[in-house]
Design an enzyme around this catalytic site. Structure first.
Site, PDB file in Angstrom:
ATOM      1  N   ARG A  15     113.007 -40.403  82.184  1.00  0.00           N
ATOM      2  CA  ARG A  15     114.301 -39.722  82.342  1.00  0.00           C
ATOM      3  C   ARG A  15     114.263 -38.355  81.703  1.00  0.00           C
ATOM      4  O   ARG A  15     114.613 -37.340  82.318  1.00  0.00           O
ATOM      5  CB  ARG A  15     115.416 -40.568  81.723  1.00  0.00           C
ATOM      6  CG  ARG A  15     116.763 -39.820  81.612  1.00  0.00           C
ATOM      7  CD  ARG A  15     117.754 -40.576  80.768  1.00  0.00           C
ATOM      8  NE  ARG A  15     117.329 -40.750  79.398  1.00  0.00           N
ATOM      9  CZ  ARG A  15     117.544 -39.882  78.407  1.00  0.00           C
ATOM     10  NH1 ARG A  15     118.168 -38.742  78.643  1.00  0.00           N
ATOM     11  NH2 ARG A  15     117.148 -40.145  77.175  1.00  0.00           N
ATOM     12  N   ARG A  16     113.839 -38.312  80.427  1.00  0.00           N
ATOM     13  CA  ARG A  16     113.805 -37.021  79.732  1.00  0.00           C
ATOM     14  C   ARG A  16     112.829 -36.060  80.391  1.00  0.00           C
ATOM     15  O   ARG A  16     113.113 -34.863  80.520  1.00  0.00           O
ATOM     16  CB  ARG A  16     113.436 -37.237  78.265  1.00  0.00           C
ATOM     17  CG  ARG A  16     114.546 -37.877  77.443  1.00  0.00           C
ATOM     18  CD  ARG A  16     114.051 -38.284  76.071  1.00  0.00           C
ATOM     19  NE  ARG A  16     115.123 -38.812  75.223  1.00  0.00           N
ATOM     20  CZ  ARG A  16     114.924 -39.637  74.214  1.00  0.00           C
ATOM     21  NH1 ARG A  16     113.689 -40.035  73.920  1.00  0.00           N
ATOM     22  NH2 ARG A  16     115.935 -40.076  73.480  1.00  0.00           N
ATOM     23  N   LYS A  17     111.674 -36.566  80.797  1.00  0.00           N
ATOM     24  CA  LYS A  17     110.695 -35.724  81.474  1.00  0.00           C
ATOM     25  C   LYS A  17     111.287 -35.112  82.734  1.00  0.00           C
ATOM     26  O   LYS A  17     111.173 -33.897  82.973  1.00  0.00           O
ATOM     27  CB  LYS A  17     109.453 -36.542  81.831  1.00  0.00           C
ATOM     28  CG  LYS A  17     108.437 -35.788  82.678  1.00  0.00           C
ATOM     29  CD  LYS A  17     107.295 -36.699  83.108  1.00  0.00           C
ATOM     30  CE  LYS A  17     106.347 -35.971  84.054  1.00  0.00           C
ATOM     31  NZ  LYS A  17     105.243 -36.854  84.522  1.00  0.00           N
ATOM     32  N   ARG A  34     105.707 -39.387  65.821  1.00  0.00           N
ATOM     33  CA  ARG A  34     105.989 -38.225  66.668  1.00  0.00           C
ATOM     34  C   ARG A  34     106.043 -36.937  65.856  1.00  0.00           C
ATOM     35  O   ARG A  34     105.588 -35.888  66.312  1.00  0.00           O
ATOM     36  CB  ARG A  34     107.294 -38.450  67.435  1.00  0.00           C
ATOM     37  CG  ARG A  34     107.211 -39.633  68.391  1.00  0.00           C
ATOM     38  CD  ARG A  34     108.422 -39.742  69.269  1.00  0.00           C
ATOM     39  NE  ARG A  34     108.528 -41.074  69.833  1.00  0.00           N
ATOM     40  CZ  ARG A  34     109.310 -41.394  70.848  1.00  0.00           C
ATOM     41  NH1 ARG A  34     110.057 -40.459  71.424  1.00  0.00           N
ATOM     42  NH2 ARG A  34     109.364 -42.624  71.300  1.00  0.00           N
ATOM     43  N   LYS A  88     118.980 -49.767  75.185  1.00  0.00           N
ATOM     44  CA  LYS A  88     118.342 -48.930  76.202  1.00  0.00           C
ATOM     45  C   LYS A  88     116.963 -49.475  76.581  1.00  0.00           C
ATOM     46  O   LYS A  88     116.403 -49.081  77.603  1.00  0.00           O
ATOM     47  CB  LYS A  88     118.235 -47.473  75.747  1.00  0.00           C
ATOM     48  CG  LYS A  88     117.204 -47.187  74.692  1.00  0.00           C
ATOM     49  CD  LYS A  88     117.083 -45.685  74.478  1.00  0.00           C
ATOM     50  CE  LYS A  88     115.996 -45.358  73.470  1.00  0.00           C
ATOM     51  NZ  LYS A  88     115.796 -43.906  73.315  1.00  0.00           N
ATOM     52  N   ASP A  89     116.408 -50.393  75.764  1.00  0.00           N
ATOM     53  CA  ASP A  89     115.117 -51.011  76.070  1.00  0.00           C
ATOM     54  C   ASP A  89     115.265 -52.315  76.849  1.00  0.00           C
ATOM     55  O   ASP A  89     114.252 -52.902  77.235  1.00  0.00           O
ATOM     56  CB  ASP A  89     114.352 -51.315  74.774  1.00  0.00           C
ATOM     57  CG  ASP A  89     113.905 -50.068  74.046  1.00  0.00           C
ATOM     58  OD1 ASP A  89     113.680 -49.046  74.721  1.00  0.00           O
ATOM     59  OD2 ASP A  89     113.784 -50.110  72.807  1.00  0.00           O
ATOM     60  N   CYS A 112     111.691 -48.705  83.563  1.00  0.00           N
ATOM     61  CA  CYS A 112     111.019 -47.548  82.966  1.00  0.00           C
ATOM     62  C   CYS A 112     110.310 -46.703  84.010  1.00  0.00           C
ATOM     63  O   CYS A 112     109.698 -45.695  83.685  1.00  0.00           O
ATOM     64  CB  CYS A 112     110.041 -48.013  81.887  1.00  0.00           C
ATOM     65  SG  CYS A 112     110.860 -48.439  80.338  1.00  0.00           S
ATOM     66  N   ARG A 136     104.230 -41.092  72.631  1.00  0.00           N
ATOM     67  CA  ARG A 136     104.832 -42.343  72.197  1.00  0.00           C
ATOM     68  C   ARG A 136     104.659 -42.532  70.706  1.00  0.00           C
ATOM     69  O   ARG A 136     103.876 -41.862  70.052  1.00  0.00           O
ATOM     70  CB  ARG A 136     104.222 -43.514  72.969  1.00  0.00           C
ATOM     71  CG  ARG A 136     104.589 -43.523  74.449  1.00  0.00           C
ATOM     72  CD  ARG A 136     104.138 -44.799  75.108  1.00  0.00           C
ATOM     73  NE  ARG A 136     104.716 -45.939  74.427  1.00  0.00           N
ATOM     74  CZ  ARG A 136     104.183 -47.145  74.426  1.00  0.00           C
ATOM     75  NH1 ARG A 136     103.041 -47.366  75.059  1.00  0.00           N
ATOM     76  NH2 ARG A 136     104.777 -48.146  73.799  1.00  0.00           N
ATOM     77  N   ASN A 160     106.780 -44.137  66.805  1.00  0.00           N
ATOM     78  CA  ASN A 160     108.054 -44.064  66.089  1.00  0.00           C
ATOM     79  C   ASN A 160     108.318 -42.634  65.608  1.00  0.00           C
ATOM     80  O   ASN A 160     107.540 -41.717  65.888  1.00  0.00           O
ATOM     81  CB  ASN A 160     108.069 -45.066  64.923  1.00  0.00           C
ATOM     82  CG  ASN A 160     106.956 -44.818  63.918  1.00  0.00           C
ATOM     83  OD1 ASN A 160     106.526 -43.692  63.705  1.00  0.00           O
ATOM     84  ND2 ASN A 160     106.479 -45.891  63.286  1.00  0.00           N
ATOM     85  N   VAL A 161     109.408 -42.463  64.894  1.00  0.00           N
ATOM     86  CA  VAL A 161     109.810 -41.121  64.464  1.00  0.00           C
ATOM     87  C   VAL A 161     108.703 -40.454  63.658  1.00  0.00           C
ATOM     88  O   VAL A 161     108.344 -39.283  63.897  1.00  0.00           O
ATOM     89  CB  VAL A 161     111.111 -41.191  63.626  1.00  0.00           C
ATOM     90  CG1 VAL A 161     111.439 -39.818  63.053  1.00  0.00           C
ATOM     91  CG2 VAL A 161     112.261 -41.697  64.480  1.00  0.00           C
TER      92      VAL A 161
END
Length: 314
Positions: free
Chosen positions: A139-141, A163, A91-92, A250, A157, A159-160
């Site tokens: 997209r999510r926004k 966040r 996806k990147d 993006c 932004r 990593n897991v």
């Protein structure tokens, strides 16, 4: 065709970003090659490469260059021979590759769905009006604002672990992550609710790992041929053709997902305005071998419906 297998004396170098998820994906790639060719771990070297997208965390991706920010430095080292292959979250990946490089190996795709992350559990529908949601994905926004215009979206932004810390610090009430990443990290401690693709269509190629190599490196090609997952490749051929026809980056809120049912491929696609004021959805089905053309056809249909001005944010 005969080729020389990696050895501890002549290691096979796997390039990757340094995040926990990127490393997990690189190790999965190594494990699969080891298992197929009965090789020791010492015959491989995981080479961590810092990308601009990893270093610049205080700005939105669209402000610093888009998807290539997570691949450029890795591809430079692939081209100059410093590494043998590069492992990417698909996806990147931009739809256009540098001359001399190719993507012809995909690992089996993980769950492509998004996950809604809230420390107290619950679903997106449970969030009170006015709540703050963090995401770095346009997209999510856009999808979120289309469904819940009463919410506030902030840039989010990292990593897991980063966040989750931001949620604990009260920067936002909730965020989104990919189910695939959580599964690959075995992050069972992260409270999440899987979002159906009918409620939030995922990013193109979400959940898929792609392995890039030099076009003239036939040794790497032979090693990777044993790993390639045909069904994932068929699905991504349709999704990435759809993205390419829409000039996806993006800076473009685009979602797409292909699924297979025997010899039939079904592709669902969505384009949105960045402010969430409008979303256009369509789908198409056809023979698996026609996946790339189906992607282009679906993109053309959505573009025709969008009309002038829909992409005025580009």
């Amino acid at each position: 065709m005969t080729f020389t297998l990696p050895t501890p004396a002549q290691t096979f170098k796997i390039g990757t970003r340094g995040s926990p998820l990127a490393l997990a994906q690189a190790h999965e790639t190594r494990t699969r090659i080891m298992a197929h060719f009965d090789l020791p771990a010492e015959a491989f070297e995981i080479v961590v490469i810092s990308t601009q997208g990893d270093r610049v965390l205080d700005r939105a991706l669209k402000e610093i260059g888009g998807k290539g920010l997570f691949t450029r430095e890795i591809e430079d080292q692939l081209l100059d021979g410093s590494i043998d292959i590069a492992v990417h979250s698909m996806k990147d990946m931009p739809v256009d590759q540098p001359e001399g490089l190719m993507l012809d190996c995909y690992l089996p795709r993980e769950n492509p769905c998004d996950a809604f992350i809230h420390l107290d559990g619950g679903t997106l529908a449970d969030l009170p009006s006015g709540s703050v949601v963090g995401t770095s994905s346009l997209r999510r926004k856009s999808q979120l604002l289309y469904k819940r215009p009463d919410l506030t979206v902030v840039e989010f932004r990292g990593n897991v672990q980063t966040r989750l810390k931001k949620l604990n610090d009260g920067v936002a009430a909730a965020t989104f992550l990919a189910m695939a990443g959580l599964n690959r990290l075995n992050a069972t401690d992260v409270p999440r609710t899987e979002i159906s693709v009918d409620d939030m269509l995922p990013a193109v190629a979400q959940g898929a790992i792609g392995i890039e190599r030099r076009c003239d490196d036939h040794r790497s090609g032979a090693l990777l041929e044993a790993l390639h997952h045909r069904e994932t490749g068929e699905r991504l051929a349709a999704e990435r053709a759809f993205l390419a026809a829409l000039d996806g980056s993006c800076e473009t809120p685009i979602a797409g997902l292909a699924t297979l049912d025997g010899g039939t491929l079904r592709l669902r696609g969505e384009i949105l305005r960045t402010d969430g004021s409008e979303a256009l959805f369509d789908e198409i089905s056809g023979a698996v071998e026609d996946g790339a053309q189906l992607g282009r056809d679906l993109a053309a249909r959505l573009l025709a419906r969008a009309g002038d001005g829909f992409f005025d944010w580009k």
